[in-house]
Design a protein around this motif. Sequence first.
Motif, PDB file in Angstrom:
ATOM      1  N   THR A 133     -14.761 -23.122 -23.920  1.00  0.00           N
ATOM      2  CA  THR A 133     -16.215 -23.133 -23.841  1.00  0.00           C
ATOM      3  C   THR A 133     -16.596 -22.543 -22.490  1.00  0.00           C
ATOM      4  O   THR A 133     -16.068 -22.942 -21.449  1.00  0.00           O
ATOM      5  CB  THR A 133     -16.813 -24.548 -23.998  1.00  0.00           C
ATOM      6  OG1 THR A 133     -16.266 -25.408 -23.010  1.00  0.00           O
ATOM      7  CG2 THR A 133     -16.512 -25.121 -25.374  1.00  0.00           C
ATOM      8  N   THR A 134     -17.475 -21.541 -22.555  1.00  0.00           N
ATOM      9  CA  THR A 134     -18.016 -20.967 -21.330  1.00  0.00           C
ATOM     10  C   THR A 134     -19.421 -21.532 -21.202  1.00  0.00           C
ATOM     11  O   THR A 134     -20.250 -21.363 -22.098  1.00  0.00           O
ATOM     12  CB  THR A 134     -18.043 -19.430 -21.415  1.00  0.00           C
ATOM     13  OG1 THR A 134     -16.788 -18.978 -21.926  1.00  0.00           O
ATOM     14  CG2 THR A 134     -18.304 -18.806 -20.064  1.00  0.00           C
ATOM     15  N   ILE A 135     -19.647 -22.243 -20.107  1.00  0.00           N
ATOM     16  CA  ILE A 135     -20.874 -23.017 -19.956  1.00  0.00           C
ATOM     17  C   ILE A 135     -21.662 -22.455 -18.778  1.00  0.00           C
ATOM     18  O   ILE A 135     -21.109 -22.230 -17.704  1.00  0.00           O
ATOM     19  CB  ILE A 135     -20.546 -24.511 -19.703  1.00  0.00           C
ATOM     20  CG1 ILE A 135     -19.567 -25.014 -20.782  1.00  0.00           C
ATOM     21  CG2 ILE A 135     -21.815 -25.353 -19.682  1.00  0.00           C
ATOM     22  CD1 ILE A 135     -19.023 -26.415 -20.513  1.00  0.00           C
ATOM     23  N   TYR A 136     -22.934 -22.212 -19.020  1.00  0.00           N
ATOM     24  CA  TYR A 136     -23.811 -21.666 -17.987  1.00  0.00           C
ATOM     25  C   TYR A 136     -24.891 -22.691 -17.659  1.00  0.00           C
ATOM     26  O   TYR A 136     -25.596 -23.140 -18.565  1.00  0.00           O
ATOM     27  CB  TYR A 136     -24.464 -20.379 -18.492  1.00  0.00           C
ATOM     28  CG  TYR A 136     -23.463 -19.342 -18.955  1.00  0.00           C
ATOM     29  CD1 TYR A 136     -22.878 -18.455 -18.043  1.00  0.00           C
ATOM     30  CD2 TYR A 136     -23.078 -19.244 -20.289  1.00  0.00           C
ATOM     31  CE1 TYR A 136     -21.950 -17.506 -18.456  1.00  0.00           C
ATOM     32  CE2 TYR A 136     -22.154 -18.288 -20.711  1.00  0.00           C
ATOM     33  CZ  TYR A 136     -21.598 -17.429 -19.790  1.00  0.00           C
ATOM     34  OH  TYR A 136     -20.683 -16.496 -20.204  1.00  0.00           O
ATOM     35  N   VAL A 137     -25.006 -23.063 -16.385  1.00  0.00           N
ATOM     36  CA  VAL A 137     -26.062 -23.996 -15.986  1.00  0.00           C
ATOM     37  C   VAL A 137     -26.687 -23.553 -14.657  1.00  0.00           C
ATOM     38  O   VAL A 137     -26.055 -22.878 -13.855  1.00  0.00           O
ATOM     39  CB  VAL A 137     -25.549 -25.453 -15.801  1.00  0.00           C
ATOM     40  CG1 VAL A 137     -25.079 -26.044 -17.108  1.00  0.00           C
ATOM     41  CG2 VAL A 137     -24.459 -25.523 -14.756  1.00  0.00           C
ATOM     42  N   LYS A 138     -27.938 -23.966 -14.495  1.00  0.00           N
ATOM     43  CA  LYS A 138     -28.563 -23.824 -13.179  1.00  0.00           C
ATOM     44  C   LYS A 138     -28.421 -25.152 -12.456  1.00  0.00           C
ATOM     45  O   LYS A 138     -28.544 -26.224 -13.070  1.00  0.00           O
ATOM     46  CB  LYS A 138     -30.049 -23.466 -13.345  1.00  0.00           C
ATOM     47  CG  LYS A 138     -30.272 -22.016 -13.734  1.00  0.00           C
ATOM     48  CD  LYS A 138     -31.519 -21.430 -13.076  1.00  0.00           C
ATOM     49  CE  LYS A 138     -31.355 -19.945 -12.888  1.00  0.00           C
ATOM     50  NZ  LYS A 138     -32.618 -19.292 -12.477  1.00  0.00           N
ATOM     51  N   LEU A 139     -28.190 -25.079 -11.167  1.00  0.00           N
ATOM     52  CA  LEU A 139     -28.065 -26.303 -10.376  1.00  0.00           C
ATOM     53  C   LEU A 139     -29.357 -26.562  -9.622  1.00  0.00           C
ATOM     54  O   LEU A 139     -30.063 -25.632  -9.223  1.00  0.00           O
ATOM     55  CB  LEU A 139     -26.901 -26.162  -9.400  1.00  0.00           C
ATOM     56  CG  LEU A 139     -25.530 -25.979 -10.059  1.00  0.00           C
ATOM     57  CD1 LEU A 139     -24.450 -25.846  -8.989  1.00  0.00           C
ATOM     58  CD2 LEU A 139     -25.208 -27.136 -11.001  1.00  0.00           C
ATOM     59  N   ARG A 140     -29.652 -27.828  -9.425  1.00  0.00           N
ATOM     60  CA  ARG A 140     -30.868 -28.200  -8.697  1.00  0.00           C
ATOM     61  C   ARG A 140     -30.829 -27.735  -7.244  1.00  0.00           C
ATOM     62  O   ARG A 140     -31.850 -27.409  -6.653  1.00  0.00           O
ATOM     63  CB  ARG A 140     -31.024 -29.727  -8.691  1.00  0.00           C
ATOM     64  CG  ARG A 140     -31.510 -30.304 -10.005  1.00  0.00           C
ATOM     65  CD  ARG A 140     -31.367 -31.832  -9.926  1.00  0.00           C
ATOM     66  NE  ARG A 140     -31.636 -32.482 -11.184  1.00  0.00           N
ATOM     67  CZ  ARG A 140     -32.841 -32.919 -11.560  1.00  0.00           C
ATOM     68  NH1 ARG A 140     -33.886 -32.753 -10.782  1.00  0.00           N
ATOM     69  NH2 ARG A 140     -33.001 -33.525 -12.723  1.00  0.00           N
ATOM     70  N   ALA A 141     -29.639 -27.762  -6.679  1.00  0.00           N
ATOM     71  CA  ALA A 141     -29.513 -27.340  -5.278  1.00  0.00           C
ATOM     72  C   ALA A 141     -28.421 -26.283  -5.190  1.00  0.00           C
ATOM     73  O   ALA A 141     -27.466 -26.301  -5.963  1.00  0.00           O
ATOM     74  CB  ALA A 141     -29.144 -28.535  -4.402  1.00  0.00           C
ATOM     75  N   GLN A 142     -28.580 -25.366  -4.264  1.00  0.00           N
ATOM     76  CA  GLN A 142     -27.607 -24.295  -4.068  1.00  0.00           C
ATOM     77  C   GLN A 142     -26.249 -24.884  -3.666  1.00  0.00           C
ATOM     78  O   GLN A 142     -26.161 -25.718  -2.777  1.00  0.00           O
ATOM     79  CB  GLN A 142     -28.131 -23.360  -2.974  1.00  0.00           C
ATOM     80  CG  GLN A 142     -27.326 -22.084  -2.793  1.00  0.00           C
ATOM     81  CD  GLN A 142     -27.305 -21.238  -4.073  1.00  0.00           C
ATOM     82  OE1 GLN A 142     -28.239 -21.273  -4.869  1.00  0.00           O
ATOM     83  NE2 GLN A 142     -26.211 -20.521  -4.304  1.00  0.00           N
ATOM     84  N   SER A 143     -25.197 -24.493  -4.366  1.00  0.00           N
ATOM     85  CA  SER A 143     -23.846 -24.923  -3.998  1.00  0.00           C
ATOM     86  C   SER A 143     -22.923 -23.723  -4.026  1.00  0.00           C
ATOM     87  O   SER A 143     -23.165 -22.773  -4.767  1.00  0.00           O
ATOM     88  CB  SER A 143     -23.315 -25.955  -4.995  1.00  0.00           C
ATOM     89  OG  SER A 143     -24.023 -27.146  -4.926  1.00  0.00           O
ATOM     90  N   SER A 144     -21.855 -23.790  -3.281  1.00  0.00           N
ATOM     91  CA  SER A 144     -20.859 -22.723  -3.343  1.00  0.00           C
ATOM     92  C   SER A 144     -19.797 -23.108  -4.367  1.00  0.00           C
ATOM     93  O   SER A 144     -19.656 -24.275  -4.742  1.00  0.00           O
ATOM     94  CB  SER A 144     -20.206 -22.541  -1.978  1.00  0.00           C
ATOM     95  OG  SER A 144     -19.405 -23.672  -1.687  1.00  0.00           O
ATOM     96  N   THR A 145     -19.030 -22.106  -4.799  1.00  0.00           N
ATOM     97  CA  THR A 145     -17.920 -22.392  -5.714  1.00  0.00           C
ATOM     98  C   THR A 145     -16.971 -23.407  -5.087  1.00  0.00           C
ATOM     99  O   THR A 145     -16.518 -24.347  -5.750  1.00  0.00           O
ATOM    100  CB  THR A 145     -17.172 -21.089  -6.042  1.00  0.00           C
ATOM    101  OG1 THR A 145     -18.096 -20.154  -6.607  1.00  0.00           O
ATOM    102  CG2 THR A 145     -16.053 -21.327  -7.032  1.00  0.00           C
ATOM    103  N   GLU A 146     -16.686 -23.223  -3.798  1.00  0.00           N
ATOM    104  CA  GLU A 146     -15.755 -24.144  -3.121  1.00  0.00           C
ATOM    105  C   GLU A 146     -16.246 -25.590  -3.200  1.00  0.00           C
ATOM    106  O   GLU A 146     -15.479 -26.509  -3.480  1.00  0.00           O
ATOM    107  CB  GLU A 146     -15.574 -23.753  -1.643  1.00  0.00           C
ATOM    108  CG  GLU A 146     -14.710 -22.541  -1.409  1.00  0.00           C
ATOM    109  CD  GLU A 146     -15.490 -21.242  -1.638  1.00  0.00           C
ATOM    110  OE1 GLU A 146     -16.704 -21.318  -1.949  1.00  0.00           O
ATOM    111  OE2 GLU A 146     -14.883 -20.165  -1.528  1.00  0.00           O
ATOM    112  N   GLN A 147     -17.528 -25.780  -2.947  1.00  0.00           N
ATOM    113  CA  GLN A 147     -18.074 -27.143  -2.987  1.00  0.00           C
ATOM    114  C   GLN A 147     -17.924 -27.751  -4.378  1.00  0.00           C
ATOM    115  O   GLN A 147     -17.598 -28.921  -4.532  1.00  0.00           O
ATOM    116  CB  GLN A 147     -19.562 -27.117  -2.592  1.00  0.00           C
ATOM    117  CG  GLN A 147     -19.797 -26.897  -1.096  1.00  0.00           C
ATOM    118  CD  GLN A 147     -21.270 -26.674  -0.779  1.00  0.00           C
ATOM    119  OE1 GLN A 147     -21.964 -25.951  -1.497  1.00  0.00           O
ATOM    120  NE2 GLN A 147     -21.739 -27.294   0.302  1.00  0.00           N
TER     121      GLN A 147
END
Lengths: 344, 344, 344, 344
Positions: free
Chosen positions: D242-256
């Motif tokens: 499953t490839t899942i696309y979401v928007k996050l409420r706050a900006q995050s990096s991939t590392e986080q």
Amino acid sequence: MKISIIGTTGYGGVELLRILHHHPVFKIQSIHSTKDEVPIWHEYPHLYQVLGKQLEKIDVEEISLNSDLVFLATPSGVSSKLAAQFLHHNIRVIDLSGDLRLKEPGEYEAWYKKTGADQSIVEEAVYGLSEWNEKQIEKARFIANPGCYATAVLLGLAPVAKEKLIVPDSIIIDGKSGTSGAGKSLSKASLFAEVNENFKIYKVNEHQHTPEIEQQLLEWDENIEPITFSTHLLPMTRGIMTTIYVKLRAQSSTEQLVDLYKEAYKGKPFVRVRPHGNYPAVKEVQGSNYCDIGLNVDERTGRLTIVSVIDNLMKGAAGQAVQNANILNRLNPATGLEMLPLYP
Amino acid sequence: MKISIIGTTGYGGVELLRILHHHPVFKIQSIHSTKDEVPIWHEYPHLYQVLGKQLEKIDVEEISLNSDLVFLATPSGVSSKLAAQFLHHNIRVIDLSGDLRLKEPGEYEAWYKKTGADQSIVEEAVYGLSEWNEKQIEKARFIANPGCYATAVLLGLAPVAKEKLIVPDSIIIDGKSGTSGAGKSLSKASLFAEVNENFKIYKVNEHQHTPEIEQQLLEWDENIEPITFSTHLLPMTRGIMTTIYVKLRAQSSTEQLVDLYKEAYKGKPFVRVRPHGNYPAVKEVQGSNYCDIGLNVDERTGRLTIVSVIDNLMKGAAGQAVQNANILNRLNPATGLEMLPLYP
Amino acid sequence: MKISIIGTTGYGGVELLRILHHHPVFKIQSIHSTKDEVPIWHEYPHLYQVLGKQLEKIDVEEISLNSDLVFLATPSGVSSKLAAQFLHHNIRVIDLSGDLRLKEPGEYEAWYKKTGADQSIVEEAVYGLSEWNEKQIEKARFIANPGCYATAVLLGLAPVAKEKLIVPDSIIIDGKSGTSGAGKSLSKASLFAEVNENFKIYKVNEHQHTPEIEQQLLEWDENIEPITFSTHLLPMTRGIMTTIYVKLRAQSSTEQLVDLYKEAYKGKPFVRVRPHGNYPAVKEVQGSNYCDIGLNVDERTGRLTIVSVIDNLMKGAAGQAVQNANILNRLNPATGLEMLPLYP
Amino acid sequence: MKISIIGTTGYGGVELLRILHHHPVFKIQSIHSTKDEVPIWHEYPHLYQVLGKQLEKIDVEEISLNSDLVFLATPSGVSSKLAAQFLHHNIRVIDLSGDLRLKEPGEYEAWYKKTGADQSIVEEAVYGLSEWNEKQIEKARFIANPGCYATAVLLGLAPVAKEKLIVPDSIIIDGKSGTSGAGKSLSKASLFAEVNENFKIYKVNEHQHTPEIEQQLLEWDENIEPITFSTHLLPMTRGIMTTIYVKLRAQSSTEQLVDLYKEAYKGKPFVRVRPHGNYPAVKEVQGSNYCDIGLNVDERTGRLTIVSVIDNLMKGAAGQAVQNANILNRLNPATGLEMLPLYP
């Protein structure tokens, strides 16, 4: 030249549509099946907005009135009944099933486990191995289109059989086919999850194309003895390879045999004899009407290995059927059949 | 019992990891390759967080100090060189390549087109056909693990060969293999777009497992003559089927042969002889160490058809290698190898 | 009309041969590659005895003298160099690579990680999205043939983009492609054993077709914001599906959108808009130049799902290139491109 | 601990056999189906000489007397009826169907188009998402084993959902599954020739796992709005991505996000969070109980892409069922489930 197709919703039928849609002489008059009378694209969405035709019921009377030639892409057991009905109308029939192929009374029943066609129809039917029976095909009323495996095997064996070079009891045929040969009927064995990443043998020593192969071989060489023939299911959709092992009566080199084969198939555009050291792969004929043949004599054993590949839906079914229709109508046999293989 | 694997990044090597990771007695001591010294999961992400091991350089001295047994999952031509080095240390070696299999001087060079191993090593090496050579394997220092095709063929022929039932010049083997047998080396012929929806013959009458098969057959029946053996590439990853055709010296029924085979493989859990009318499919052994065998005598020709299937990476490589390691260490041969096939 | 093909031995090149071999107006004048000067069938045995042509070295001068039109089926980075050379001769070029597509300076370098073509050539090049840029294509000297993914996406989005119906930051594209898109270059990731029975995501948020899609979308609707676009590798050879998710500015029903799309593609034979409830499968366009589109508005979320499928080597490469060549030469755009999908 | 399996002849059932055959604590007591009472190897020849068990009729009374735990590997609509019968006996049930999953009255009927189970049973059933509902599973009498897609999606979304990081109306899920998920029932759509070299979308915006996913998401974050979820059929046997696309409420990096996920799945051996830049492929979990997750934040759009893969018959069905049985019996959840993926 108006064509009707009966049994259009099977894979053989839909391949006839693909060929005939672009044929310069034949025109699809009507398409028939026992299914609902819906546009063909309901069954085959790839024909959406391309082929507007509606599937029609099978009315032999009406089909005979409106068509010049009928293709029966119906299953074994059905074709024989339809053929008998078309007998009473002056219309030519090309039957893709096995119903009209076996001349010897009792053979059909023994191998197909079904009741065969009337002997009169069977006797009149001409075996449509296009490259070798052209003269009879031209005059035929009924054409029994060869089986897919039988086509690959017979084109592979013809040159050495006709020259009576084969040690009579030495023929071993290891056949492999993609699944489209099994058609669209529902069975557990045809499910994707059962075929994919799998390879199985089936009909061990009892494939129904055996008598058809032997019948034709015996016409070429009356000494030929029963063949060993088993078939395997490949995890792919289209294509047949038969690997054939024979002993030759006299020692020959691969080069000599390549020459013999090239000579035998001179002027036959659909049979491509590969040069020494080159063997055909199934993908190299996919979507085309070619039968490609490779040859190798093993110096250690003297045995000849023949590799013969076809697309089972083309040269093994619909393609050869159209080739026979071309011959019947005195057209160039390759008319409408020159599409290249789809590669890769 | 500490194990080192050399050539870990090939498909045979990674299959050894899959088996040994759960083996109750053997412990993976170190893994080696000529690639970068990175954690194995960099090369094989399916081992992420499961197998923490780092790939190490190949230091024969150090490996010999730290291990009780070495698996060589290296290519032909490399194994012979490594084996020679391990000769000087008191350490046992199981070689999955073809380098130590052929006893007859010159045979290796003739079929592999490479320089062979020192004759002394070759002579000491025991051919690791687990079911038949158990006694010698127990005492071996070097084990030449059989080739994948050879395993399928020899297990399929052993009962009739040992009973000297085969007409000596009648053996024809039609082999088919998935692509993992070709390993991870880059070649156009191994690209997905070239293999998928395709089926090809390769090494026609010149497969390098031919002499290995004949060598073992001759041990069982010194009258056996050169075999006919060709191989085909299946559009699938794992699995081998060999369809073997032989003439028998005396008329036998399928039932008699099934009985003979069941008797021959009594107490051998990895060889499953199917009942009359049942033939194994490749998927039915995938991921397991089984070799399944089906038999059929054609009443029309008297010829025997033997169908033998294995997973080429298991019984055809890593599985049989571990089976041999078990035998070598006087464990139950099935130790750590009882995984069921993955179906579907 | 004499045609030369440069980069003939790749999958795009050989697909051009399949089409042009039967084209009624274009004739293949010469075929070129950087490989050995051998007959093309040495590289592609399926062309044995069909296409006798020899591969030739790439001599821009000579090609320009003898041809009316050149197809560049060469990789990115190579095409730009060849295009610059053809600039000095009065010859038209259709480039299948990504080299001439991106107008914005720096974009090519950023996404392709290579040095781009001269800005003058890029500026002159016309983006060959046949159905939408016909007027410019007719007059072009250089045609930048669209990327395979870009074609599927842009044909899928055009009607709603041109009507400015899309919520600008809402475009999410989930792309899936068969492996022939990766071409014939050797890499571990393209080996059969790595692709078969596998499915992987690649170039997550960094596929090089992203800027090309955005560039064209912005021409249709200057409000469009950056898209989300990821691509996956299917275990099959031919075909692309893009599943596209967008929010619409105003509530619409599936029926209304189907009507809008049917109107937008009226008179465009290669784009088939499926009726409500019917969605295209990749096999339904295989081997053909069709782009089939299905639409669904989810009543629960108001979101529109667009499904767009093409054969990546046809509409996604060689097919659209020939379509553009037809337009360039004021032929019917469908000339020589009417082959039906190969089904099954 | 005696186990009975009902619905043994489906792919979920036979996968339970593969796992339980080697389970150190659970013993297969009896196996049941509505088919003929034959040895299981008649249906699945890969179990020949390994699993001697006979298929038995479904006698709830007798099963309850002899077993400690029952697995229902029966289809939707059948499980609810059997569960009701087991209610009257003091026996625990793990149901692999969708019958006991949806708490909201009417939801089951709306999405499955069938009559649902008694509300009392549904209410008592615990949703068996092993990694997140362990406490309730331990005490359950009925366990509703999660759907295959639902498992991949929920494990992929849990860390961001539980932290309420998701923009509520932004969830888009593009699901892809191999065909074994469709089971062994006969349908044209499951034929090899229809699935092979094909890729199709199905149940567009109407997959029955939608309400199950939303129900669990709402438990984690009550603000979540309806999801967009469509599913596609892969030409392969096992595996889901499953490839899942979401928007996050706050900006995050991939590392986080990788850190957040690693923390969330600490101590959960079957969920493997890949490091930044590494994405799981389906083959990397085939045959195993792993769920592998990859993450990427697109800097251009701020959107998060989550890639989640499982083997649909293992973590998506039988594997998670056994994991739940382990939890229920206070065993280590990984007991009997540590098999590595089969690679390649």
